[in-house]
Scaffold this motif. Structure first.
Motif, PDB file in Angstrom:
ATOM      1  N   TYR A  93      -8.237  -4.010  -5.305  1.00  0.00           N
ATOM      2  CA  TYR A  93      -7.209  -4.824  -3.783  1.00  0.00           C
ATOM      3  C   TYR A  93      -8.561  -4.834  -3.038  1.00  0.00           C
ATOM      4  O   TYR A  93     -10.127  -3.770  -3.086  1.00  0.00           O
ATOM      5  CB  TYR A  93      -7.088  -2.543  -2.912  1.00  0.00           C
ATOM      6  CG  TYR A  93      -7.266  -3.439  -1.094  1.00  0.00           C
ATOM      7  CD1 TYR A  93      -5.798  -4.060  -0.575  1.00  0.00           C
ATOM      8  CD2 TYR A  93      -7.784  -2.854  -0.854  1.00  0.00           C
ATOM      9  CE1 TYR A  93      -6.683  -4.761   1.186  1.00  0.00           C
ATOM     10  CE2 TYR A  93      -8.487  -3.109   0.913  1.00  0.00           C
ATOM     11  CZ  TYR A  93      -7.409  -3.428   1.550  1.00  0.00           C
ATOM     12  OH  TYR A  93      -7.193  -3.001   3.338  1.00  0.00           O
ATOM     13  N   PHE A 105      -2.136   0.739  -5.372  1.00  0.00           N
ATOM     14  CA  PHE A 105      -1.496  -0.209  -4.405  1.00  0.00           C
ATOM     15  C   PHE A 105      -1.225  -1.755  -4.870  1.00  0.00           C
ATOM     16  O   PHE A 105      -2.223  -1.555  -6.087  1.00  0.00           O
ATOM     17  CB  PHE A 105      -3.486  -1.059  -3.611  1.00  0.00           C
ATOM     18  CG  PHE A 105      -2.780  -2.381  -2.331  1.00  0.00           C
ATOM     19  CD1 PHE A 105      -2.384  -2.865  -1.957  1.00  0.00           C
ATOM     20  CD2 PHE A 105      -2.646  -3.567  -3.345  1.00  0.00           C
ATOM     21  CE1 PHE A 105      -1.816  -3.908  -1.052  1.00  0.00           C
ATOM     22  CE2 PHE A 105      -3.263  -4.893  -3.107  1.00  0.00           C
ATOM     23  CZ  PHE A 105      -2.631  -5.089  -1.600  1.00  0.00           C
ATOM     24  N   ALA A 144       0.636  -0.967  -0.462  1.00  0.00           N
ATOM     25  CA  ALA A 144      -0.098  -0.204   0.133  1.00  0.00           C
ATOM     26  C   ALA A 144       0.847   1.162   0.327  1.00  0.00           C
ATOM     27  O   ALA A 144       1.245   1.111   0.816  1.00  0.00           O
ATOM     28  CB  ALA A 144      -1.014  -0.280   1.459  1.00  0.00           C
ATOM     29  N   MET A 149      -6.195   1.289   3.307  1.00  0.00           N
ATOM     30  CA  MET A 149      -6.697   1.892   2.178  1.00  0.00           C
ATOM     31  C   MET A 149      -8.604   1.995   2.268  1.00  0.00           C
ATOM     32  O   MET A 149      -8.880   2.325   1.177  1.00  0.00           O
ATOM     33  CB  MET A 149      -7.158   0.103   1.675  1.00  0.00           C
ATOM     34  CG  MET A 149      -5.280  -0.380   1.686  1.00  0.00           C
ATOM     35  SD  MET A 149      -4.722   0.677   0.490  1.00  0.00           S
ATOM     36  CE  MET A 149      -5.458   0.248  -1.279  1.00  0.00           C
ATOM     37  N   LEU A 198      -4.201  -1.885   7.538  1.00  0.00           N
ATOM     38  CA  LEU A 198      -4.515  -2.190   6.151  1.00  0.00           C
ATOM     39  C   LEU A 198      -5.226  -1.491   6.183  1.00  0.00           C
ATOM     40  O   LEU A 198      -5.500  -0.359   4.493  1.00  0.00           O
ATOM     41  CB  LEU A 198      -3.800  -3.549   5.564  1.00  0.00           C
ATOM     42  CG  LEU A 198      -3.943  -3.734   3.997  1.00  0.00           C
ATOM     43  CD1 LEU A 198      -2.995  -2.020   3.270  1.00  0.00           C
ATOM     44  CD2 LEU A 198      -2.880  -5.194   3.774  1.00  0.00           C
ATOM     45  N   THR A 219      -6.989   4.586  -5.152  1.00  0.00           N
ATOM     46  CA  THR A 219      -6.447   2.886  -5.655  1.00  0.00           C
ATOM     47  C   THR A 219      -7.893   2.375  -6.589  1.00  0.00           C
ATOM     48  O   THR A 219      -8.469   3.432  -7.069  1.00  0.00           O
ATOM     49  CB  THR A 219      -7.541   2.564  -5.061  1.00  0.00           C
ATOM     50  OG1 THR A 219      -6.320   1.071  -4.654  1.00  0.00           O
ATOM     51  CG2 THR A 219      -8.599   2.108  -2.836  1.00  0.00           C
TER      52      THR A 219
END
Length: 331
Positions: A263, A251, A245, A285, A281, A294
């Motif tokens: 992801y 990612f 990440a 994210m 994580l 992302t």
């Protein structure tokens, strides 16, 4: 950041997903989701992957996250149409297709079997015994194919994990020992090929994007079969994944064996309470998803939309049910 960034993405993309399916109840393709097949006639077989959307839709419904004023009967009729269409797409040997006719796709057969079994489990309280039996009958030949066939052209851990999850679901439903035996065999193959660095093999190396998908399926297996001792392999997986990440919110990338940048959030979120790196994580994210930094549902092509939609639906339900991860941390 939105309270539930997964749900925000789902609401943006749900109209696109629903529009993929044939809603004409007089049509022979009623309930099919591959528009290249049923609408445009560009291919003479249907990609079975689309039928797996029944899982994500059922997840939203049972979690109270369905955004439309739909009656229970109308919703269940829609899901039933998807299941019945999956039955019509199933070949005599129990397999489904993705890319070409009569390919016997091990991955897609496993994917649809898993997703339909999840939909059955989620909606079991809402459907009749007759409908329950019909749905189970639809999945049975797919499971038979997974038990007798194999994927031999390469070692693709996310494909094998999909089959493990499907077979584990079937064993939980029916108690059939052959399903459990094949699930354990495939799981052993995955774990025997897990690197000491934590990555699961995708063709000839590591791929963070597909590893997040593999982790999604294995996290579901761990949830239902803690006796299979998957926590430590999953811990190693996530300790590897959390290095990919990037500070800008992206990612993965071109350094993976399959060069993926997507992801899948649900498996990591499901493990956040047990694995500190999963918590970090997931938190990082969530911000990346909310800020579109992302690859999200909005960026996925249609053939790959369904598995990610289902993962987002599970993540949205988890986010709704539990405390969110701790504040975003550098990872």
């Amino acid at each position: 950041m939105p309270a539930n960034p997964y749900l925000d993405e789902i609401q943006r993309n749900l109209p696109r997903l629903l529009s993929l399916f044939d809603c004409d109840c007089t049509s022979g393709s009623f309930g099919m989701g591959d528009r290249y097949h049923w609408a445009w006639g560009l291919i003479d077989f249907g990609n079975g992957t689309f039928q797996g959307a029944a899982h994500g839709l059922a997840r939203l419904w049972t979690s109270g996250l369905w955004p439309y004023p739909t009656s229970p009967n109308a919703f269940l009729t829609r899901i039933d149409a998807m299941v019945q269409a999956a039955s019509r797409l199933t070949r005599r040997d129990g397999s489904l297709e993705e890319a070409f006719p009569h390919e016997g796709s091990y991955c897609v057969t496993a994917l649809v079997a898993f997703d339909l079994l999840c939909a059955l489990d989620l909606l079991d309280h809402a459907i009749t015994a007759e409908r329950r039996e019909q749905w189970q009958t639809t999945v049975r030949p797919m499971i038979g194919y997974l038990i007798k066939a194999d994927e031999t052209h390469a070692l693709i851990s996310n494909h094998l994990a999909t089959a493990v999850a499907a077979l584990a679901c079937w064993h939980r439903l029916t108690g059939e020992p052959d399903a459990e035996r094949k699930a354990r065999k495939l799981l052993s193959r995955i774990l025997e090929n897990q690197s000491g660095e934590g990555w699961f093999r995708e063709y000839q190396g590591a791929d963070p994007g597909y590893q997040s998908l593999c982790t999604y399926y294995l996290a579901d297996v761990h949830r239902t079969r803690p006796d299979w001792d998957l926590l430590e392999p999953l811990r190693q997986s996530i300790r590897f994944l959390h290095h990919f990440a990037h500070p800008d919110g992206s990612f993965g990338g071109l350094y993976g064996s399959r060069c993926t940048r997507f992801y899948y959030p649900a498996g990591i979120l499901a493990l956040a309470e047990d694995i500190p790196e999963a918590n970090a994580l997931a938190s990082f994210m969530e911000t990346a998803i909310a800020e579109q930094r992302t690859v999200t549902l909005s960026a996925m092509d249609e053939p790959n939309l369904i598995p990610m939609f289902n993962a987002y639906a599970w993540a949205a339900a988890q986010h709704q049910q539990q405390e969110p991860p701790t504040s975003p941390q550098p990872i």
